[in-house]
Write a protein that holds these residues in place. Structure first.
Motif, short mmCIF file in Angstrom:
data_model
loop_
_atom_site.label_atom_id
_atom_site.label_comp_id
_atom_site.label_asym_id
_atom_site.label_seq_id
_atom_site.Cartn_x
_atom_site.Cartn_y
_atom_site.Cartn_z
N THR A 138 12.55 16.41 -19.48
CA THR A 138 12.36 16.53 -17.70
C THR A 138 13.82 15.93 -17.19
N GLU A 139 14.09 14.71 -17.93
CA GLU A 139 15.23 14.13 -17.32
C GLU A 139 16.51 15.05 -17.56
N ASP A 140 16.69 15.88 -18.71
CA ASP A 140 17.58 16.70 -19.01
C ASP A 140 17.66 17.82 -17.87
N GLU A 141 16.44 18.34 -17.36
CA GLU A 141 16.30 19.33 -16.55
C GLU A 141 16.84 18.95 -15.10
N ILE A 142 16.42 17.56 -14.76
CA ILE A 142 17.02 16.77 -13.61
C ILE A 142 18.58 16.74 -13.68
N TRP A 143 19.08 16.37 -15.05
CA TRP A 143 20.86 16.21 -14.74
C TRP A 143 21.16 17.74 -14.81
N GLN A 144 20.58 18.76 -15.27
CA GLN A 144 20.96 19.94 -15.22
C GLN A 144 21.12 20.23 -13.70
N ILE A 145 20.16 20.10 -12.77
CA ILE A 145 20.63 20.42 -11.53
C ILE A 145 21.60 19.58 -10.81
N TRP A 146 21.78 18.30 -11.31
CA TRP A 146 22.78 17.34 -10.56
C TRP A 146 24.10 18.08 -11.04
N VAL A 147 24.28 18.43 -12.27
CA VAL A 147 25.74 18.66 -12.83
C VAL A 147 26.07 20.08 -11.87
N ARG A 148 25.30 20.98 -11.63
CA ARG A 148 25.50 22.14 -11.24
C ARG A 148 26.46 22.18 -9.93
N ASN A 149 26.90 23.23 -9.78
CA ASN A 149 27.75 23.33 -8.41
C ASN A 149 28.04 24.88 -8.45
N ASP A 150 28.33 25.19 -6.96
CA ASP A 150 28.68 26.52 -6.63
C ASP A 150 29.77 27.16 -7.28
N SER A 151 30.68 26.26 -7.52
CA SER A 151 31.85 26.70 -8.07
C SER A 151 32.06 26.50 -9.86
N PRO A 152 32.24 27.58 -10.40
CA PRO A 152 32.27 27.26 -11.80
C PRO A 152 33.56 26.17 -12.11
N THR A 153 34.48 26.35 -11.38
CA THR A 153 35.83 25.41 -11.62
C THR A 153 35.39 23.95 -11.61
N ALA A 154 34.58 23.68 -10.46
CA ALA A 154 34.07 22.36 -10.30
C ALA A 154 33.32 21.64 -11.67
N GLU A 155 32.40 22.74 -12.30
CA GLU A 155 31.67 22.53 -13.56
C GLU A 155 32.68 22.33 -14.68
N VAL A 156 33.60 23.39 -14.78
CA VAL A 156 34.52 22.95 -15.84
C VAL A 156 35.17 21.76 -15.96
N LEU A 157 35.71 21.23 -14.68
CA LEU A 157 36.51 20.03 -14.56
C LEU A 157 35.64 18.85 -14.82
N SER B 214 39.31 13.72 -9.78
CA SER B 214 40.19 13.39 -8.43
C SER B 214 40.39 14.90 -7.91
N GLN B 215 40.73 15.85 -8.87
CA GLN B 215 41.19 17.18 -8.48
C GLN B 215 39.99 18.00 -7.97
N ALA B 216 38.98 17.59 -8.73
CA ALA B 216 37.54 18.45 -8.25
C ALA B 216 37.06 17.95 -6.94
N LEU B 217 37.13 16.47 -6.69
CA LEU B 217 36.71 15.84 -5.46
C LEU B 217 37.58 16.25 -4.21
N GLU B 218 38.87 16.57 -4.60
CA GLU B 218 39.81 17.21 -3.33
C GLU B 218 39.21 18.26 -2.99
N THR B 219 38.83 19.25 -3.83
CA THR B 219 38.43 20.53 -3.56
C THR B 219 37.09 20.72 -3.00
N TYR B 220 36.11 19.77 -3.61
CA TYR B 220 34.69 19.85 -3.68
C TYR B 220 34.13 18.30 -3.17
N PRO B 221 34.57 18.02 -2.18
CA PRO B 221 34.00 16.64 -1.75
C PRO B 221 32.57 16.43 -1.87
#
Length: 200
Positions: A66-85, A106-113
């Motif tokens: 269950t915890e893993d499934e929660i973290w999977q949601i939290w690490v997900r982003n609409d941008s594949p680039t953000a997830e790769v970073l 910092s690069q991820a947060l500049e683009t996806y705050p």
């Protein structure tokens, strides 16, 4: 006490890293099947259901799935680039390459705050390199975007504890336990704080 603190931090970092690995596989599968993105309302319903499962599970239950499934949601982003970073920064942190990890986050947060998990990950990084004021700012950003992120609350508690703000740290740990009652290491840390209180 230091060993317990280190264990709590590793618990957060390994949980998110494990979720990233699983989510990367799920994302690849989603791309192959051309399934549409789920809307934010679906995301929140999924989180509600999973966090609810943590509360209804018996005290001695294995809630790691269950915890893993929660973290999977939290690490997900609409941008594949953000997830790769995020994944690359996790690998860099694990390898002790903190400067490249900071640059990627910092690069991820500049683009996806609004990417809460990137704020949370950079907070953990700043904690590791003892930039506690910066870590606390990032932890608060993460929690403003995702108030139920028990990992970010653990991180905030660790940062406050490092700053000798023991009462505030205790409050953060207690809030994390209210969201996820199965955080045994955090419960142990709270007991340790109470035992050490006369010496604080």
């Amino acid at each position: 006490m230091r060993l317990l603190t280190a264990f709590c931090l590793m618990l957060v970092l390994t949980s998110t890293a494990r979720a990233e690995d699983v989510d990367a596989q799920a994302s690849a599968s989603t791309t192959l099947n051309a399934a549409p993105e789920k809307p934010e309302v679906t995301r929140q319903r999924q989180l509600d259901a999973l966090l609810g499962k943590l509360h209804t599970a018996p005290a001695n239950a294995d809630v790691s799935k269950t915890e893993d499934e929660i973290w999977q949601i939290w690490v997900r982003n609409d941008s594949p680039t953000a997830e790769v970073l995020l994944r690359q920064s996790s690998a860099a942190i694990s390898a002790g390459d903190y400067d490249p990890a900071e640059q990627m986050l910092s690069q991820a947060l500049e683009t996806y705050p609004k990417y809460a998990e990137a704020w949370n990950r950079r907070a953990a990084l700043y904690y590791l390199i003892k930039r506690y004021d910066a870590a606390l700012i990032d932890a608060d950003h993460a929690l403003a975007l995702e108030p139920r992120n028990f990992g970010a609350l653990i991180g905030k508690g660790l940062i406050l504890q490092a700053q000798k703000k023991h009462d505030e740290a205790k409050a953060a740990f207690e809030e994390a336990l209210q969201i996820n009652p199965h955080l045994d290491a955090v419960a142990a840390m709270l007991k340790q704080i109470e035992r050490d209180r006369p010496n604080i």
